[in-house]
Design a protein around this motif. Structure first.
Motif, PDB file in Angstrom:
ATOM      1  N   PHE A  68       0.826  -1.205   0.000  1.00 25.11           N
ATOM      2  CA  PHE A  68       0.000   0.000   0.000  1.00 25.11           C
ATOM      3  C   PHE A  68       0.864   1.260   0.000  1.00 25.11           C
ATOM      4  CE2 PHE A  68      -3.214  -3.004   0.999  1.00 25.11           C
ATOM      5  CZ  PHE A  68      -4.382  -2.420   0.577  1.00 25.11           C
ATOM      6  N   ILE A  69       0.230   2.375  -0.282  1.00 28.08           N
ATOM      7  CA  ILE A  69       0.803   3.729  -0.199  1.00 28.08           C
ATOM      8  C   ILE A  69       1.960   3.980  -1.159  1.00 28.08           C
ATOM      9  CG2 ILE A  69       1.757   5.538   1.307  1.00 28.08           C
ATOM     10  CD1 ILE A  69      -1.070   5.001   2.027  1.00 28.08           C
ATOM     11  N   LYS A  70       3.030   3.238  -1.015  1.00 33.59           N
ATOM     12  CA  LYS A  70       4.165   3.521  -1.887  1.00 33.59           C
ATOM     13  C   LYS A  70       3.891   2.939  -3.264  1.00 33.59           C
ATOM     14  CE  LYS A  70       7.185   3.443   1.984  1.00 33.59           C
ATOM     15  NZ  LYS A  70       8.136   2.708   2.750  1.00 33.59           N
ATOM     16  N   GLY A  71       3.698   3.790  -4.239  1.00 31.83           N
ATOM     17  CA  GLY A  71       3.344   3.313  -5.571  1.00 31.83           C
ATOM     18  C   GLY A  71       4.556   2.891  -6.367  1.00 31.83           C
ATOM     19  N   ARG A  72       5.723   3.230  -5.887  1.00 32.76           N
ATOM     20  CA  ARG A  72       6.946   2.890  -6.615  1.00 32.76           C
ATOM     21  C   ARG A  72       7.081   1.375  -6.732  1.00 32.76           C
ATOM     22  NH1 ARG A  72      11.701   4.314  -2.719  1.00 32.76           N
ATOM     23  NH2 ARG A  72      12.718   2.956  -4.198  1.00 32.76           N
ATOM     24  N   SER A  73       7.606   0.944  -7.858  1.00 28.86           N
ATOM     25  CA  SER A  73       7.658  -0.505  -8.031  1.00 28.86           C
ATOM     26  C   SER A  73       9.079  -0.963  -8.338  1.00 28.86           C
ATOM     27  CB  SER A  73       6.698  -0.945  -9.140  1.00 28.86           C
ATOM     28  OG  SER A  73       7.000  -0.233 -10.312  1.00 28.86           O
ATOM     29  N   ASP A  74      10.053  -0.117  -7.979  1.00 31.68           N
ATOM     30  CA  ASP A  74      11.429  -0.458  -8.351  1.00 31.68           C
ATOM     31  C   ASP A  74      12.252  -0.905  -7.137  1.00 31.68           C
ATOM     32  OD1 ASP A  74      11.234   2.001  -7.219  1.00 31.68           O
ATOM     33  OD2 ASP A  74      12.695   2.979  -8.504  1.00 31.68           O
ATOM     34  N   THR A  75      11.669  -1.751  -6.304  1.00 33.77           N
ATOM     35  CA  THR A  75      12.440  -2.249  -5.160  1.00 33.77           C
ATOM     36  C   THR A  75      13.089  -3.581  -5.510  1.00 33.77           C
ATOM     37  OG1 THR A  75      10.531  -3.404  -4.236  1.00 33.77           O
ATOM     38  CG2 THR A  75      10.903  -1.144  -3.472  1.00 33.77           C
ATOM     39  N   GLY A  76      14.171  -3.882  -4.803  1.00 35.43           N
ATOM     40  CA  GLY A  76      14.873  -5.152  -5.002  1.00 35.43           C
ATOM     41  C   GLY A  76      13.988  -6.335  -4.673  1.00 35.43           C
ATOM     42  N   GLU A  77      13.179  -6.201  -3.613  1.00 31.37           N
ATOM     43  CA  GLU A  77      12.334  -7.335  -3.227  1.00 31.37           C
ATOM     44  C   GLU A  77      11.309  -7.665  -4.311  1.00 31.37           C
ATOM     45  OE1 GLU A  77      12.692  -4.595  -1.277  1.00 31.37           O
ATOM     46  OE2 GLU A  77      10.750  -3.759  -0.677  1.00 31.37           O
ATOM     47  N   GLU A  78      10.752  -6.614  -4.916  1.00 29.74           N
ATOM     48  CA  GLU A  78       9.769  -6.874  -5.971  1.00 29.74           C
ATOM     49  C   GLU A  78      10.438  -7.544  -7.166  1.00 29.74           C
ATOM     50  OE1 GLU A  78       7.787  -3.548  -7.738  1.00 29.74           O
ATOM     51  OE2 GLU A  78       6.299  -4.847  -8.670  1.00 29.74           O
ATOM     52  N   ALA A  79      11.576  -6.993  -7.578  1.00 29.48           N
ATOM     53  CA  ALA A  79      12.298  -7.550  -8.727  1.00 29.48           C
ATOM     54  C   ALA A  79      12.625  -9.023  -8.502  1.00 29.48           C
ATOM     55  CB  ALA A  79      13.580  -6.755  -8.962  1.00 29.48           C
ATOM     56  N   PHE A  80      13.012  -9.349  -7.272  1.00 24.27           N
ATOM     57  CA  PHE A  80      13.403 -10.733  -6.989  1.00 24.27           C
ATOM     58  C   PHE A  80      12.192 -11.662  -6.832  1.00 24.27           C
ATOM     59  CE2 PHE A  80      14.363 -14.163  -3.989  1.00 24.27           C
ATOM     60  CZ  PHE A  80      15.316 -14.837  -4.737  1.00 24.27           C
ATOM     61  N   PHE A  81      11.271 -11.287  -5.942  1.00 29.13           N
ATOM     62  CA  PHE A  81      10.179 -12.208  -5.606  1.00 29.13           C
ATOM     63  C   PHE A  81       9.174 -12.386  -6.743  1.00 29.13           C
ATOM     64  CE2 PHE A  81      11.358 -11.255  -1.085  1.00 29.13           C
ATOM     65  CZ  PHE A  81      11.751 -12.551  -0.780  1.00 29.13           C
ATOM     66  N   LYS A  82       9.058 -11.351  -7.609  1.00 28.24           N
ATOM     67  CA  LYS A  82       8.117 -11.470  -8.734  1.00 28.24           C
ATOM     68  C   LYS A  82       8.515 -12.597  -9.686  1.00 28.24           C
ATOM     69  CE  LYS A  82       5.284  -7.618 -10.127  1.00 28.24           C
ATOM     70  NZ  LYS A  82       5.253  -6.391 -10.918  1.00 28.24           N
ATOM     71  N   GLN A  83       9.813 -12.932  -9.684  1.00 27.28           N
ATOM     72  CA  GLN A  83      10.279 -14.019 -10.563  1.00 27.28           C
ATOM     73  C   GLN A  83       9.901 -15.392 -10.016  1.00 27.28           C
ATOM     74  OE1 GLN A  83      14.508 -13.668 -10.646  1.00 27.28           O
ATOM     75  NE2 GLN A  83      14.492 -11.597 -11.447  1.00 27.28           N
ATOM     76  N   GLN A  84       9.500 -15.432  -8.749  1.00 26.54           N
ATOM     77  CA  GLN A  84       9.211 -16.723  -8.122  1.00 26.54           C
ATOM     78  C   GLN A  84       7.809 -17.201  -8.501  1.00 26.54           C
ATOM     79  OE1 GLN A  84      11.841 -18.049  -6.319  1.00 26.54           O
ATOM     80  NE2 GLN A  84      12.857 -16.161  -6.981  1.00 26.54           N
TER      81      GLN A  84
END
Ligand code: ATP
Ligand code: MG
Length: 201
Positions: A68-84
Motif C-alpha cells: 500500500f501507499i508507496k506506488g513505486r515498483s522499483d524495489t529489489g524485493e519486488e524484482a526478486f520475488f516477482k520471478q518466483q
C-alpha cells in the motif's frame, strides 16, 4: 574455582536450562494462522516481512504481497520475488501521501487495493499474505479499521498475515498474535546518506 569446577557448574546450569526450554516447547503445541504486526519508527519492518516471504517460499508455500501507499515498483524485493512461481505481488498505492496530496484519490486507491487484498485473504491456497504499509490507510482514515479487522479475522484458519507500517493502532495490536516494535536508534539517512540499493530499497 578450577576449570573443572567451572565446567561442571556450566554443565549443570545448561541441563537445568534445557529442562525449562524443553517443557516450554512441549507446552506450545498449537498451530494456527498467525497475524503479525511489525511497527515502530526504526528500520526493518518491510524487510523483516520479506524475510518471512523467503522462509515460506523455502517450504514451497504460496505467498501473496500487497504493497500500500508507496506506488513505486522499483524495489529489489519486488524484482526478486516477482520471478518466483509461488508469489502473487500487487503494488496498490499511487505514491507517498505527501506526493499525491489528494485525500479522496488516495482513499479510492486504498479501497481498490483492499478489494484485491481481500481476494488473497479468501484464498486458502495462499499460506502467507504480506500487507505492507497498511497502517497508513487506517491512520488517514482511507479504510475502515473495523471492516479491515473483520476481513482479516475471516481468512482461512491456517493462513498467516503480516502487516507492516508505523503507528499501528491499538485495535490492530490487540487483534495480532505477534507484535514487534522496531526502535529507531540511529539511521544513516540522518547523516546525509541516501537510500542504498540492497539495504533500503
Ligand atoms: P525497510 O523496508 O528498510 O525494512 P521499514 O519498512 O522499517 O524499512 P519504512 O517506514 O517503510 O521502514 O521506510 C522505508 C524506507 O525508509 C527504507 O529506505 C528505510 O531505510 C527508510 N527508513 C526506515 N526507518 C527510517 C528512519 N527511522 N529514518 C530514516 N529512514 C528510515
Ligand atoms: Mg516499510
Amino acid at each position: 574455582m578450577t576449570d573443572r569446577d567451572k565446567n561442571a557448574r556450566h554443565k549443570a546450569r545448561m541441563l537445568r536450562k534445557k529442562d525449562i526450554i524443553d517443557t516450554a516447547i512441549k507446552k506450545a503445541d498449537q498451530e494456527k494462522g498467525l497475524l503479525l504486526v511489525l511497527t515502530g519508527n526504526g528500520k526493518g519492518k518491510s524487510s523483516s516481512a520479506f524475510g518471512m516471504v523467503a522462509r515460506a517460499l523455502g517450504y514451497g508455500m504460496k505467498v501473496g504481497v500487497a504493497q500500500f501507499i508507496k506506488g513505486r515498483s522499483d524495489t529489489g524485493e519486488e524484482a526478486f520475488f516477482k520471478q518466483q512461481a509461488n508469489v502473487e505481488w500487487h503494488v496498490l498505492g499511487e505514491g507517498f501521501t505527501w506526493n499525491t496530496q489528494d485525500r479522496e484519490r488516495d482513499a479510492r486507491t486504498a479501497e481498490a487495493g483492499w478489494e484485491i487484498t481481500k481476494k488473497m485473504l479468501k484464498n486458502p491456497e495462499i499460506a502467507l499474505v504480506i500487507i505492507d504499509e497498511l497502517t497508513y490507510t487506517i491512520k488517514y482514515g482511507y479504510l475502515d479499521e473495523t471492516q479491515l479487522l473483520a476481513d482479516i479475522a475471516d481468512r482461512p484458519p491456517m493462513q498467516h498475515v503480516v502487516i507492516t507500517g508505523r503507528g499501528a493502532s491499538k485495535a490492530l495490536i490487540e487483534a495480532a498474535d505477534t507484535v514487534s516494535e522496531l526502535m529507531d536508534v540511529k539511521h544513516a539517512w540522518r547523516a546525509g546518506i541516501k537510500a542504498q540499493a540492497g539495504i533500503d530499497l
